[in-house]
Design an enzyme around this catalytic site. Structure first.
Site, PDB file in Angstrom:
ATOM      1  N   LYS A  58      34.276  46.925 -22.000  1.00 21.44           N
ATOM      2  CA  LYS A  58      33.613  46.145 -20.951  1.00 21.44           C
ATOM      3  C   LYS A  58      33.222  44.765 -21.465  1.00 21.44           C
ATOM      4  O   LYS A  58      33.412  43.758 -20.776  1.00 21.44           O
ATOM      5  CB  LYS A  58      32.404  46.918 -20.404  1.00 21.44           C
ATOM      6  N   GLN A 102      25.279  52.760 -19.663  1.00 21.19           N
ATOM      7  CA  GLN A 102      26.422  53.618 -19.980  1.00 21.19           C
ATOM      8  C   GLN A 102      26.018  55.092 -19.904  1.00 21.19           C
ATOM      9  O   GLN A 102      25.030  55.492 -20.531  1.00 21.19           O
ATOM     10  CB  GLN A 102      26.967  53.269 -21.369  1.00 21.19           C
ATOM     11  N   ASP A 125      27.446  48.949 -11.231  1.00 15.54           N
ATOM     12  CA  ASP A 125      28.149  50.234 -11.193  1.00 15.54           C
ATOM     13  C   ASP A 125      28.076  50.863  -9.795  1.00 15.54           C
ATOM     14  O   ASP A 125      28.753  51.856  -9.533  1.00 15.54           O
ATOM     15  CB  ASP A 125      27.541  51.215 -12.216  1.00 15.54           C
TER      16      ASP A 125
END
Ligand code: BQF
Length: 298
Positions: A58, A102, A125
């Site tokens: 990322k 994460q 997200d």
């Protein structure tokens, strides 16, 4: 006998590259105006090797498109309270446009409590209740990157979903549930008839064999066999598993939820692992970061 049409390999790396090139161009225009440009932050807790790889990918992708990226690393024994304070800090930091936490988190931390704390405007997200709720209602929302990536792959390959029977395997909050909702929505890449299968589904193979489009997100390596798939189906493999392999340089190789070699012989279109859905997840995370920066959520 008519010869079978060639199977089309859906090239997620190629489509992701194209999307990242568009993002890079827009970021360059923003920076040329004298602005800082989008800043993506990531929170990484613990030392899980797969999570470290994902966060590194990322960061690398953010830099590739000219974005600012920063990673906040914490030991696995960080308390829930301390992690919530990190979220509060990132929510209040005007320099950060979007951030991710994460997953998975260590067991002593309540994931939903952490996700609930994220400012929905920075939730790149698309995991917060506000974004999930708006998505379900068909309102502007930051979309979860993997489902968003799957719809972009279907678009790129001009795979129509209207009136098709889509079968989704897996009901996770991150993939199965949101993709089933998106593809049934009244929208160009929606209007499908969707069946969501899970661990309690009976006669799963009978259902999967009737799928025009089969989306596999069950989290079991090579679970989907050729006899579960209709001739000419579109097969999207969301799984990613490390299988021990002494002949591989890293000691493992990646496989998906689909028995690729056997299923590819029957499918009209199929995504490989690696190089299918995975790279799209990263590209759409960057897209969401750009949308957050521009405050253009739709
Ligand atoms: C590829 C993920 C399970 C649990 C948490 C490219 C990724 C993967 C594969 C990647 C994933 C999976 C990510 C490939 C992010 C996708 O070339 O095939 C990229 O980095 N992913 C994650 O952040 O958390 C997960 C899967």
């Amino acid at each position: 006998m008519a010869t079978k049409k060639e199977t089309v390999l859906i090239d997620g790396r190629l489509v992701a590259k194209k999307i990242k090139a568009e993002i890079k161009k827009e970021v360059a225009e923003i920076v040329d105006r004298g602005e800082n440009g989008p800043h993506l932050a990531a929170v990484l807790v613990g030392e899980d090797p797969a999570s470290q790889t994902y966060v590194a990918s990322k960061e690398k992708a953010a830099h590739e498109v000219g974005m600012i990226s920063s990673t906040y690393r914490y030991p696995a024994d960080i308390t829930e309270k301390e992690l919530l304070e990190v979220i509060d800090y990132l929510n209040s930091d005007d320099e950060v446009d979007g951030f991710i936490v994460q997953l998975p988190l260590p067991k002593h931390i309540d994931e939903s409590k952490v996700i609930n704390r994220i400012n929905p405007a920075k939730d790149v997200d698309g995991f917060t209740p506000v974004n999930v709720g708006n998505m379900v209602l068909g309102k502007p929302a930051l979309l979860s990157a993997t489902p968003y990536g799957i719809t972009e792959l279907l678009k790129h390959y001009k795979i129509k979903t209207e009136g098709k029977h889509v079968v989704v395997l897996g009901r996770s909050n991150i993939v199965g549930r949101p993709i089933s909702i998106l593809l049934s929505q009244k929208a160009e890449f929606g209007n499908a008839t969707v069946t969501l299968c899970h661990s309690k589904t009976k006669n799963m193979s009978d259902i999967t064999r009737s799928a025009d489009i089969l989306i596999c997100a069950i989290g079991q390596p090579q679970f989907v066999k050729a006899d579960m798939v209709k001739e000419g189906a579109v097969v999207i493999d969301v799984g990613i598993h490390r299988l021990g392999d002494d002949s591989a340089k890293k000691g493992y190789r990646l496989v998906g939820d689909v028995d690729f070699n056997a299923v590819a012989k029957k499918a009209a279109y199929i995504t490989p692992v690696p190089g299918g859905v995975g790279p799209m997840t990263i590209a759409m995370l960057l897209k969401n970061t750009l949308l957050s920066y521009k405050k253009e959520i739709h």
